[in-house]
Scaffold this active site. Structure first.
Site, PDB file in Angstrom:
ATOM      1  N   HIS A   1       0.841  -1.328   0.148  1.00 41.64           N
ATOM      2  CA  HIS A   1      -0.010  -0.056  -0.019  1.00 41.64           C
ATOM      3  C   HIS A   1       0.851   1.309  -0.244  1.00 41.64           C
ATOM      4  O   HIS A   1       0.838   2.067   0.987  1.00 41.64           O
ATOM      5  CB  HIS A   1      -0.963   0.103   1.335  1.00 41.64           C
ATOM      6  CG  HIS A   1      -1.718  -1.169   1.319  1.00 41.64           C
ATOM      7  ND1 HIS A   1      -1.921  -1.866   2.667  1.00 41.64           N
ATOM      8  CD2 HIS A   1      -2.095  -2.108   0.743  1.00 41.64           C
ATOM      9  CE1 HIS A   1      -2.733  -3.005   2.560  1.00 41.64           C
ATOM     10  NE2 HIS A   1      -2.814  -3.197   1.251  1.00 41.64           N
TER      11      HIS A   1
HETATM   12  C1  LIG Z   1      -1.364  -7.662  -4.061  1.00 44.89           C
HETATM   13  C2  LIG Z   1      -2.146  -6.520  -3.435  1.00 44.89           C
HETATM   14  C3  LIG Z   1      -3.253  -6.639  -2.631  1.00 44.89           C
HETATM   15  C4  LIG Z   1      -4.050  -5.494  -2.224  1.00 44.89           C
HETATM   16  N1  LIG Z   1      -4.999  -5.783  -1.056  1.00 44.89           N
HETATM   17  C5  LIG Z   1      -5.830  -4.980  -0.823  1.00 44.89           C
HETATM   18  C6  LIG Z   1      -6.972  -5.023  -0.211  1.00 44.89           C
HETATM   19  O1  LIG Z   1      -7.330  -6.129  -0.020  1.00 44.89           O
HETATM   20  N2  LIG Z   1      -7.546  -3.845   0.452  1.00 44.89           N
HETATM   21  C7  LIG Z   1      -7.325  -2.751  -0.083  1.00 44.89           C
HETATM   22  O2  LIG Z   1      -7.831  -1.741   0.583  1.00 44.89           O
HETATM   23  N3  LIG Z   1      -6.290  -2.282  -0.707  1.00 44.89           N
HETATM   24  C8  LIG Z   1      -5.354  -3.381  -1.227  1.00 44.89           C
HETATM   25  N4  LIG Z   1      -4.341  -3.168  -2.065  1.00 44.89           N
HETATM   26  C9  LIG Z   1      -3.987  -1.970  -2.280  1.00 44.89           C
HETATM   27  C10 LIG Z   1      -4.982  -0.985  -3.398  1.00 44.89           C
HETATM   28  O3  LIG Z   1      -5.195  -1.764  -4.500  1.00 44.89           O
HETATM   29  C11 LIG Z   1      -4.177   0.124  -3.833  1.00 44.89           C
HETATM   30  O4  LIG Z   1      -3.660   0.916  -2.743  1.00 44.89           O
HETATM   31  C12 LIG Z   1      -5.069   1.021  -4.758  1.00 44.89           C
HETATM   32  O5  LIG Z   1      -5.630   0.360  -5.813  1.00 44.89           O
HETATM   33  C13 LIG Z   1      -4.227   2.216  -5.002  1.00 44.89           C
HETATM   34  O6  LIG Z   1      -5.100   3.193  -5.828  1.00 44.89           O
HETATM   35  P1  LIG Z   1      -4.419   4.208  -6.688  1.00 44.89           P
HETATM   36  O7  LIG Z   1      -5.420   4.732  -7.780  1.00 44.89           O
HETATM   37  O8  LIG Z   1      -3.445   5.079  -6.306  1.00 44.89           O
HETATM   38  O9  LIG Z   1      -3.283   3.590  -7.922  1.00 44.89           O
HETATM   39  P2  LIG Z   1      -3.743   1.979  -8.937  1.00 44.89           P
HETATM   40  O10 LIG Z   1      -4.935   1.557  -8.455  1.00 44.89           O
HETATM   41  O11 LIG Z   1      -2.641   1.327  -8.780  1.00 44.89           O
HETATM   42  O12 LIG Z   1      -3.806   2.630 -10.351  1.00 44.89           O
HETATM   43  C14 LIG Z   1      -2.996   3.483 -10.881  1.00 44.89           C
HETATM   44  C15 LIG Z   1      -3.073   3.013 -12.476  1.00 44.89           C
HETATM   45  O13 LIG Z   1      -2.347   4.031 -13.182  1.00 44.89           O
HETATM   46  C16 LIG Z   1      -1.747   3.417 -14.421  1.00 44.89           C
HETATM   47  N5  LIG Z   1      -0.778   4.188 -14.583  1.00 44.89           N
HETATM   48  C17 LIG Z   1       0.758   4.525 -14.034  1.00 44.89           C
HETATM   49  N6  LIG Z   1       1.377   5.349 -14.887  1.00 44.89           N
HETATM   50  C18 LIG Z   1       0.560   5.663 -15.857  1.00 44.89           C
HETATM   51  C19 LIG Z   1       1.127   6.564 -16.929  1.00 44.89           C
HETATM   52  N7  LIG Z   1       2.263   7.457 -16.914  1.00 44.89           N
HETATM   53  N8  LIG Z   1       0.054   6.793 -17.879  1.00 44.89           N
HETATM   54  C20 LIG Z   1      -1.222   5.992 -17.690  1.00 44.89           C
HETATM   55  N9  LIG Z   1      -1.506   5.276 -16.696  1.00 44.89           N
HETATM   56  C21 LIG Z   1      -0.545   4.996 -15.786  1.00 44.89           C
HETATM   57  C22 LIG Z   1      -1.474   1.995 -13.700  1.00 44.89           C
HETATM   58  O14 LIG Z   1      -1.204   1.172 -14.808  1.00 44.89           O
HETATM   59  C23 LIG Z   1      -2.468   1.779 -13.007  1.00 44.89           C
HETATM   60  O15 LIG Z   1      -3.268   0.995 -13.235  1.00 44.89           O
HETATM   61  C24 LIG Z   1      -3.469  -4.354  -2.462  1.00 44.89           C
HETATM   62  C25 LIG Z   1      -2.361  -4.038  -3.293  1.00 44.89           C
HETATM   63  C26 LIG Z   1      -1.718  -5.294  -3.820  1.00 44.89           C
HETATM   64  C27 LIG Z   1      -0.539  -4.966  -4.611  1.00 44.89           C
END
Ligand SMILES: Cc1cc2nc3c(=O)[nH]c(=O)nc-3n(C[C@H](O)[C@H](O)[C@H](O)COP(=O)(O)OP(=O)(O)OC[C@H]3O[C@@H](n4cnc5c(N)ncnc54)[C@H](O)[C@@H]3O)c2cc1C
Length: 601
Positions: A541
């Site tokens: 996370h």
């Molecule tokens: C194995 C695992 C299990 C987890 N389990 C849980 C859980 O049970 N409960 C929970 O609350 N959280 C969990 N998490 C964490 C949670 O899923 C993340 O904290 C959350 O999804 C992050 O959200 P975000 O929008 O910051 O990024 P993300 O959901 O990671 O989305 C970011 C997106 O941006 C895209 N991106 C990046 N750079 C670029 C670019 N330059 N141009 C275009 N696109 C780009 C990426 O490809 C990605 O698809 C888990 C994480 C992992 C790895």
């Protein structure tokens, strides 16, 4: 013969020629899917073992018989730094062996159909187009922001570096193959430091929510009070969390599909008199196939690709896939568009007055720096990761920990001290839990893995991480704070106590020098003797690399989510969380993104 054959045969104790060929080929395939540094590291590690074998035995690894290979492994694991090299090489090799030697049965029953999404591959997207708003990243934060803006009548384009995955792939391909595709760098991203921390992040339409475990915690009140003190308006946060919970259909996980791993966690906690319950999750129809981390073969886990994104598309949003945002275009201090690259290197530009960055906590700082917007001294600093570790208990009867809900039960007894224990198990070989030993003893451990129950714990950490770099690969540094190492040790002992209370005959500690404890006293001693470098850590996370807050000096992002120093750029992902959320963060990130998007004019 594969260049890895000798290493596979020695470290995994495989004698059967057919098994050896299959596991070696699979290990080669893993190597090919990894980024160059990890791939070269795997090859160099295997080469080093071969050289050591020649020095120690006068023969190449390939030429040793099984007894001499085991003797060589015993020598390696008794000495540093060879023992550490063996532990590192075991990770990809166990992935390969788990897939080839312990295949899990295919998914039964009909899956929930994929949701309708308006996706266009970047190759088919025009070189120049316009939109009212561009959202970069389609994960937890980006999906919520896009839906909010689209429902207000704006034309919204979501740019996503990853591709769309359909449920058919989650049924037809082995978990490992999916895993390598669904994660940035095949899941091998690391934060460097002592100890190094594995830092996996999803890369797909739906972002990390496609591969997360589905656990849903609301932001604790104490965390929100801390944020309020930093000038973050959180009065309505409860309402935003309610809306996110409704979107994800969050509910307490029913006991039925939990599986033995979760039931043992409940039993152990109950015998200790500790607070424990099945987790609240966004998977109301979960049947317990245990594969959340590689995409749900039933579409039962409600990642945002099944709710917020289709709802955004229903309101007119479009998703351009395999489009990597290179830079935000800025003229005279005002955002005017986004330039992205297609996989073939050609560029496309979308002109827009509103850019919402939601690329995740490691990628958002890089994109801002590439765009000349990375001037705030705190950008990329102060990252929390929830360092996590795990232990396994060996039971007399089969547990088959991978059959059931992957992350099933929460044990909150120590949460007040920043330690959250969750029963978490993965498909064979894919668990981040390190099986002990090398050679035929490791092979026996693998064959016996169905008798292991696995618990994981994460801790609320000091913001000790930093994202360096401005190009495409984040260089992440994370130095575990002393008090966090102490908390992780407490967590290890606490998890061992639960497993012993549930009837485990012994506990596998994951600690290289004292891998097995037969009772609580042995476990306490093993943990006390372990150095911080012995801890086997993963961080799931990452948050807080572009913090939001009232203090200009501390926070690159103002309380409304606007990036300071430029007009028209908002941040709406894990980066903006002002401090460690202390619980699995997806609800918090989505609620924050919703709040930020509501304020965008
Ligand atoms: C194995 C695992 C299990 C987890 N389990 C849980 C859980 O049970 N409960 C929970 O609350 N959280 C969990 N998490 C964490 C949670 O899923 C993340 O904290 C959350 O999804 C992050 O959200 P975000 O929008 O910051 O990024 P993300 O959901 O990671 O989305 C970011 C997106 O941006 C895209 N991106 C990046 N750079 C670029 C670019 N330059 N141009 C275009 N696109 C780009 C990426 O490809 C990605 O698809 C888990 C994480 C992992 C790895």
């Amino acid at each position: 013969m594969s260049a890895l054959t000798g290493t596979v045969a020695a470290l995994l104790g495989i004698e059967d020629a057919g098994d050896l060929a299959r596991v070696s080929a699979r290990a080669e395939a893993i190597g090919r899917a990894l980024p160059a540094p990890a791939r070269l590291g795997l090859r160099a590690g295997a080469g080093t073992l071969d050289t050591l074998s020649r020095l120690a035995t006068g023969h190449r690894l390939d030429d040793l018989d099984a007894d001499r290979r085991d003797a060589f492994c015993a020598l390696l694991t008794s000495r540093e730094p060879a023992a550490r090299l063996v532990e590192t090489l075991k990770i990809p090799l166990l992935l390969a062996a788990g897939t080839e030697l312990l295949p899990i049965p295919g998914a039964a029953g009909e899956p929930r159909p994929d949701a309708p999404l308006d996706c266009t591959p970047s190759g088919e997207w025009p070189a120049c187009s316009t939109a009212d708003a561009v959202v970069i990243g389609s994960g937890a934060g980006g999906a919520m922001a896009a839906r909010t803006l689209a429902r207000r009548g704006m034309s919204v384009v979501i740019m996503e570096e990853g591709r769309r995955f359909a449920v058919a792939e989650f049924r037809d391909r082995p978990p490992l193959d999916r895993f390598l595709d669904l994660y940035r760098d095949g899941g091998s991203s690391m934060a460097l430091g002592r100890p190094p921390v594995l830092l996996p992040e999803g890369r797909a339409v739906g972002g990390t929510t496609v591969v997360n475990s589905g656990t849903c915690y609301r932001t604790p009140g104490r965390v929100l009070r801390r944020w309020a003190a930093l000038g973050v308006p959180v009065e309505d946060f409860g309402g935003h969390l309610d809306e996110v919970e409704a979107t994800l259909r969050v509910a307490r996980q029913p006991v039925g599909p939990l599986g033995r791993n979760g039931l043992l966690a409940l039993e152990g906690a109950e015998r200790l008199g500790w607070r424990a319950a099945p987790l609240r999750r966004n998977a109301p129809d979960c049947v317990g196939s245990g594969q959340c981390a590689a995409g749900c073969p039933h579409n039962a886990k409600y990642g945002v690709h099944l709710n917020a994104l289709p709802q955004a598309c229903a309101a007119g949003a479009r998703i351009v896939t395999r489009a990597r945002a290179e830079r935000i275009l800025v003229e005279r201090g005002v955002a005017v568009g986004v330039r992205a690259h297609r996989p073939d290197g050609t560029a496309l530009e979308i002109l827009t007055p509103r850019v919402v960055v939601a690329a995740g906590a490691t990628q958002t700082p890089l994109l801002l720096r590439r765009s000349g917007l990375g001037g705030h001294p705190e950008l990329g600093r102060g990252m929390a990761v929830h360092p996590a570790t795990n232990v396994a208990g060996r039971f007399a009867e089969p547990v088959v920990s991978w059959s059931g809900v992957m992350q099933s039960v929460g044990i909150e007894e120590l949460h007040g001290d920043g330690i959250l224990i969750e029963a978490t198990a993965s498909p064979p070989g894919m668990s981040s839990f390190p099986l002990p030993g090398a050679g035929r003893s490791l092979r026996r451990e693998l064959e016996d893995a169905d008798r292991l129950a696995v618990l994981g714990a994460m801790i609320a950490d000091a913001p000790s991480g930093r994202v360096h770099g401005a190009r495409h690969r984040a260089l992440v540094r994370y130095d575990l704070a002393g008090e966090d190492a102490a908390r992780l040790r407490r967590a290890l002992v606490a998890m061992g106590r639960i497993l012993f209370a549930a009837g485990a005959a012994e506990v596998l500690t994951g600690l290289p020098r004292r891998p097995v404890a037969r009772d609580e006293a042995e476990l306490t001693h093993a943990v006390a003797m372990a150095s911080a470098a012995d801890l086997h850590l993963a961080g799931f996370h990452p948050t807080g690399t572009a913090k939001l807050g009232a203090g200009e000096a501390r926070a690159p992002v103002d309380p409304s989510g606007r990036l300071r120093g430029v007009r028209g750029v908002h941040i709406a992902d894990a980066s903006v969380l002002p401090s460690c959320p202390e619980v699995n963060p997806q609800l918090t990130i989505m609620a924050m993104a919703l709040r930020i998007a509501e304020g965008i004019e």
